[in-house]
Design a protein around this motif. Structure first.
Motif, PDB file in Angstrom:
ATOM      1  N   ALA A   1       0.818  -1.223   0.000  1.00  0.00           N
ATOM      2  CA  ALA A   1       0.000   0.000   0.000  1.00  0.00           C
ATOM      3  C   ALA A   1       0.851   1.273   0.000  1.00  0.00           C
ATOM      4  CB  ALA A   1      -0.974  -0.004   1.177  1.00  0.00           C
ATOM      5  N   SER A   2       2.003   1.217  -0.659  1.00  0.00           N
ATOM      6  CA  SER A   2       2.911   2.375  -0.748  1.00  0.00           C
ATOM      7  C   SER A   2       3.334   2.894   0.622  1.00  0.00           C
ATOM      8  CB  SER A   2       2.275   3.508  -1.564  1.00  0.00           C
ATOM      9  OG  SER A   2       2.044   3.059  -2.879  1.00  0.00           O
ATOM     10  N   ASP A   3       3.367   2.024   1.617  1.00  0.00           N
ATOM     11  CA  ASP A   3       3.736   2.399   2.982  1.00  0.00           C
ATOM     12  C   ASP A   3       4.995   1.622   3.374  1.00  0.00           C
ATOM     13  OD1 ASP A   3       3.607   1.668   6.027  1.00  0.00           O
ATOM     14  OD2 ASP A   3       2.437   3.510   5.804  1.00  0.00           O
TER      15      ASP A   3
ATOM     16  N   PHE B   1       5.539  -2.431   4.193  1.00  0.00           N
ATOM     17  CA  PHE B   1       6.446  -3.299   3.435  1.00  0.00           C
ATOM     18  C   PHE B   1       7.372  -4.048   4.382  1.00  0.00           C
ATOM     19  CE2 PHE B   1       5.519  -0.775  -0.434  1.00  0.00           C
ATOM     20  CZ  PHE B   1       5.466  -1.783  -1.374  1.00  0.00           C
ATOM     21  N   ALA B   2       7.931  -3.345   5.365  1.00  0.00           N
ATOM     22  CA  ALA B   2       8.855  -3.968   6.323  1.00  0.00           C
ATOM     23  C   ALA B   2       8.147  -5.040   7.146  1.00  0.00           C
ATOM     24  CB  ALA B   2       9.469  -2.909   7.227  1.00  0.00           C
TER      25      ALA B   2
ATOM     26  N   THR C   1       9.111  -3.668  -3.950  1.00  0.00           N
ATOM     27  CA  THR C   1       9.194  -2.322  -3.391  1.00  0.00           C
ATOM     28  C   THR C   1       9.393  -1.337  -4.527  1.00  0.00           C
ATOM     29  OG1 THR C   1      11.549  -2.027  -2.882  1.00  0.00           O
ATOM     30  CG2 THR C   1      10.218  -3.145  -1.225  1.00  0.00           C
ATOM     31  N   CYS C   2       8.743  -0.199  -4.407  1.00  0.00           N
ATOM     32  CA  CYS C   2       8.779   0.795  -5.479  1.00  0.00           C
ATOM     33  C   CYS C   2       9.548   2.046  -5.123  1.00  0.00           C
ATOM     34  CB  CYS C   2       7.356   1.180  -5.874  1.00  0.00           C
ATOM     35  SG  CYS C   2       6.457  -0.184  -6.604  1.00  0.00           S
ATOM     36  N   THR C   3       9.586   2.384  -3.856  1.00  0.00           N
ATOM     37  CA  THR C   3      10.242   3.626  -3.474  1.00  0.00           C
ATOM     38  C   THR C   3      11.537   3.339  -2.722  1.00  0.00           C
ATOM     39  OG1 THR C   3       9.126   3.774  -1.332  1.00  0.00           O
ATOM     40  CG2 THR C   3       8.008   4.780  -3.243  1.00  0.00           C
TER      41      THR C   3
END
Length: 134
Positions: free
Chosen positions: A10-12, A16-17, A35-37
């Protein structure tokens, strides 16, 4: 046997962690893909380093990010931005206005572009970092 487990962070970065920790501990996952960012990659990197797992990441890499547990397959700024700057200097002109977002990759890319343009004596007429939270 390889079985993919697909989760959405969710882009968070913290989510992700947490999901990386869950995948490694509960599902014995040895390699993560995604991962995207840069922020989410940094968060997951801590987890894979802690557990000796691997992270394969297709997103762009920031200069200075190093981990023996992360394989980044995306382009670094010097692989795409610098050739574009050199092409622009040759075919378009020598005055630049740098536009980017507030993320780390964009800020690092802008700083590197400034170094190259300063070395080429190409004036930067302005900078703007736009918000992506709209």
């Amino acid at each position: 046997r390889v079985e993919p487990i697909v989760l959405d962070g969710a882009s968070d970065a913290q989510m992700f962690a947490q999901q990386a920790e869950q995948l490694i501990k509960q599902h014995d996952v040895v390699a993560l893909f995604g991962t995207c960012t840069i922020e989410s990659r940094k968060a997951v990197t801590k987890i894979v380093e802690k557990h000796g797992s691997l992270l394969f990441c297709p997103a762009p890499s920031a200069v200075g990010e190093l981990s023996s547990r992360v394989i980044v397959t995306g382009m670094a700024p010097n692989q795409k931005v610098f050739p574009a700057l050199m092409w622009s200097l040759k075919y378009i002109g020598n005055r630049f206005f740098i536009v980017g977002t507030h993320d780390e990759y964009s800020r690092i890319t802008a700083k590197l572009a400034q170094v190259v343009l300063d070395a080429m004596q190409a004036p930067i007429v302005g900078f703007v970092h736009i918000s992506t939270d709209e």
